[in-house]
Write an enzyme that holds these catalytic residues in place. Sequence first.
Site, PDB file in Angstrom:
ATOM      1  N   HIS A   1       0.844  -1.205   0.000  1.00  0.00           N
ATOM      2  CA  HIS A   1       0.000   0.000   0.000  1.00  0.00           C
ATOM      3  C   HIS A   1       0.882   1.260   0.000  1.00  0.00           C
ATOM      4  O   HIS A   1       0.605   2.225  -0.720  1.00  0.00           O
ATOM      5  CB  HIS A   1      -0.851   0.061   1.266  1.00  0.00           C
ATOM      6  CG  HIS A   1      -1.820  -1.066   1.433  1.00  0.00           C
ATOM      7  ND1 HIS A   1      -1.691  -2.009   2.415  1.00  0.00           N
ATOM      8  CD2 HIS A   1      -2.961  -1.378   0.756  1.00  0.00           C
ATOM      9  CE1 HIS A   1      -2.696  -2.860   2.355  1.00  0.00           C
ATOM     10  NE2 HIS A   1      -3.482  -2.518   1.353  1.00  0.00           N
TER      11      HIS A   1
ATOM     12  N   GLY B   1      -2.531  -1.526  -7.307  1.00  0.00           N
ATOM     13  CA  GLY B   1      -1.428  -2.475  -7.320  1.00  0.00           C
ATOM     14  C   GLY B   1      -1.641  -3.588  -8.341  1.00  0.00           C
ATOM     15  O   GLY B   1      -2.767  -4.084  -8.517  1.00  0.00           O
TER      16      GLY B   1
END
Length: 278
Positions: free
Chosen positions: A34, A144
């Site tokens: 993250h 991601g």
Amino acid sequence: METVTSLSELRAARAELPEHVGIVPTMGYLHDGHLSLAERARDECASVVATIFVNPTQFAPEEDLDAYPRDLERDLGLLKEVGVDLVWMPALKGMYPDEFQTWVTVDDLTQVLEGTSRPTHFRGVTTVVAKLFNGVQPQKAYFGQKDAQQAVVIQRMVKDLDFPIEIVVCPIVREADGLAMSSRNTYLNPEQRQAATVLYRSLSAAKAAFEAGERQAEKLRAVVAEMVDAEPLAQLEYISCAHPETLRELQGAVERALLSMAVRVGKTRLIDNLEVGR
Ligand code: AMP
């Protein structure tokens, strides 16, 4: 770093932020994966908004919504360290008021891979991401490659619905032994944690086979399947060798492919992927 919960607070704080704004949507319990998105956003945008929301509509009833790990205080400390400007933590009722009944759905791309095992998952993801985009009005959004299909689906949604937002897909951040970082890794006991390395090990073996000249999609899938079969604590849910953009399953010789997989280790469901032929 400012934190807000309601949409009106968010809009007021957003209006004060220097352009361009980058958004980093998360479900919290942050790890270096993250944070790599937040760092990239900070490097590329004048302002960064992170969101933390464990989105119930992307979990099926039997999934881990209630057990999903949470540590808001730690998350806020990490986001501040990275240099995030604003954190939006919507309340459940703020996001889904009573009588909520409008959904964003992407068709074909969500019917395969993760969509096969989790038929309502992507409808929850695209709906909440559309709402996060509408609230934050970012110029860039960071996702991601860990959730490769999600990135493809969001890119489709943004094109189809004319969101003026550039989607930036960031590389998978891994532990030293190759396991892709995930908030769900915390569910694993030490033996399971060791077994979980089979995802990256098997994908890497398929990539090595590709680089040694193996081009048959069936063979590349078999390399992964055989290695997972040899790991007693791991059960393969699927291994796919698909076109990286259309996500259509490939047959015969491939030049470029997304190898992606889901594996159960105990009750924990883990996903990973690797592209070959880039
Ligand atoms: P999540 O909190 O699981 O919804 O993830 C929020 C965002 O972080 C998504 O765009 C994920 O793809 C991304 N992400 C999660 N794990 C990783 C990782 N290991 N490396 C890079 N990005 C990740």
